[in-house]
Design a protein around this motif. Structure first.
Motif, PDB file in Angstrom:
ATOM      1  N   LEU A   9      37.361  41.305  40.214  1.00 25.89           N
ATOM      2  CA  LEU A   9      37.175  42.884  39.325  1.00 25.89           C
ATOM      3  C   LEU A   9      34.903  42.900  38.192  1.00 25.89           C
ATOM      4  O   LEU A   9      34.280  43.284  39.066  1.00 25.89           O
ATOM      5  CB  LEU A   9      37.900  43.650  38.448  1.00 25.89           C
ATOM      6  N   ALA A  34      36.980  49.473  43.662  1.00 20.58           N
ATOM      7  CA  ALA A  34      38.214  49.164  43.466  1.00 20.58           C
ATOM      8  C   ALA A  34      39.028  50.118  44.413  1.00 20.58           C
ATOM      9  O   ALA A  34      40.294  49.335  45.187  1.00 20.58           O
ATOM     10  CB  ALA A  34      38.352  49.308  42.136  1.00 20.58           C
ATOM     11  N   CYS A  61      38.299  48.529  47.732  1.00 23.56           N
ATOM     12  CA  CYS A  61      38.991  47.066  47.985  1.00 23.56           C
ATOM     13  C   CYS A  61      40.426  47.439  48.605  1.00 23.56           C
ATOM     14  O   CYS A  61      41.403  46.305  49.759  1.00 23.56           O
ATOM     15  CB  CYS A  61      39.287  46.319  47.076  1.00 23.56           C
ATOM     16  N   CYS A  62      41.408  47.806  47.812  1.00 21.26           N
ATOM     17  CA  CYS A  62      42.844  48.807  47.667  1.00 21.26           C
ATOM     18  C   CYS A  62      42.938  49.410  49.331  1.00 21.26           C
ATOM     19  O   CYS A  62      43.729  48.539  50.370  1.00 21.26           O
ATOM     20  CB  CYS A  62      43.297  49.547  47.399  1.00 21.26           C
ATOM     21  N   TRP A  88      44.267  44.467  43.261  1.00 20.19           N
ATOM     22  CA  TRP A  88      43.210  45.395  43.189  1.00 20.19           C
ATOM     23  C   TRP A  88      43.609  46.855  43.319  1.00 20.19           C
ATOM     24  O   TRP A  88      42.955  47.882  42.991  1.00 20.19           O
ATOM     25  CB  TRP A  88      42.162  45.423  44.582  1.00 20.19           C
ATOM     26  N   ASN A 145      44.020  47.255  39.407  1.00 17.74           N
ATOM     27  CA  ASN A 145      42.368  47.497  39.530  1.00 17.74           C
ATOM     28  C   ASN A 145      42.592  48.970  39.585  1.00 17.74           C
ATOM     29  O   ASN A 145      41.600  49.574  38.414  1.00 17.74           O
ATOM     30  CB  ASN A 145      41.171  46.935  39.990  1.00 17.74           C
TER      31      ASN A 145
END
Length: 270
Positions: free
Chosen positions: A201, A228, A231-232, A261, A264
């Motif tokens: 992160l 974030a 990213c998922c 992630w 996050n």
């Protein structure tokens, strides 16, 4: 590769280039396409056969971007046979091991490129489909709702920034394989870099700061939360795609990163 397949590739290449092909070698990289190295006198070319429709608009955009020295030129194609030929880019065997300012600057050139490409990448439908198979449909909807609530940053994007598509040449970082390139939120590309280079992160936040500095713009307050979430999205899509291709060895290392992630992104969903 069987001799008959080599002959077929040579015939198709000769018809496109108008040159005699001295040799054909199969390239192992690439799960979605068949790739070959062509030898013609003292020059080399890359021959690609696409399993579905040839992505003409994306490849023409790549050819236009080649004038900036960041990718290879498209030399010819055959829509009916779903094949295309590119200049060969001599490069190191290993991909870049860090995200340099040059890499980010060249990515910014892609994002700022006016391709007149009107196709918008649909990542929502495959995201919902992938999560439905793992009973994560509610999480997919949360990600979509979160990202829909944030300002969109539409740009011409590469959309497949795995390490294999980043080459280190004598002239610097080169981007290859533009078949998925089209309009998308530029955070999709930034998320792909974060995952490909295994950033956490904090490193992801530093990446955003550097990218916006190169853009000469202020970093938005929502930037890290948006990164974030993307990213998922990118991890879920990548895992699903690798598993569909039967490449579970590539999907397996992504699961721990997805969990990180996910935590996050969960903080930003609250």
């Amino acid at each position: 590769m069987q001799s008959s397949e080599k002959q077929k590739v040579a015939r198709q290449a000769q018809a496109i280039l108008g040159l005699h092909i001295d040799g054909v070698q199969s390239l192992e990289k690439g799960l979605s396409n068949q790739n070959y190295l062509l030898r013609c006198a003292d020059r080399r070319y890359v021959f690609k056969r696409y399993p579905r429709t040839l992505p003409k608009s994306s490849l023409l955009a790549q050819d236009s971007l080649a004038k900036f020295g960041i990718t290879s030129h498209l030399l010819g194609y055959d829509v009916d046979k779903q094949v295309a030929i590119f200049d060969y880019v001599p490069a190191d065997d290993n991909p870049p091991n860090e995200i340099t300012d040059q890499l980010l600057s060249r990515l910014l050139l892609i994002h700022q490129f006016d391709s007149h490409h009107t196709t918008l990448l649909d990542w929502r439908t495959p995201l919902l489909s992938a999560c439905a198979r793992t009973k994560g449909h509610m999480w997919a909807e949360q990600l979509i709702d979160k990202l829909s609530s944030l300002p969109a940053d539409l740009a011409f994007c590469h959309n497949d920034l795995v390490l294999d598509n980043l080459l280190l040449s004598d002239s610097g970082v080169q981007f290859i394989d533009f078949e998925y390139a089209c309009l998308n939120d530029l955070y999709f590309d930034l998320a792909a870099l974060v995952i490909s280079f295994e950033l956490d992160l904090s490193a992801g936040e530093r990446l955003l700061t550097r990218y916006y500095r190169l853009k000469c713009k202020q970093l938005p307050e929502h930037a890290l939360a948006k990164l974030a979430s993307f990213c998922c999205v990118y991890l879920i899509l990548s895992i699903a795609w690798y598993e569909q291709q039967g490449a579970k060895q590539k999907a397996a290392p992504l699961y721990p990163w997805l969990e990180r992630w996910r935590l996050n992104a969960a903080q930003s969903l609250c």
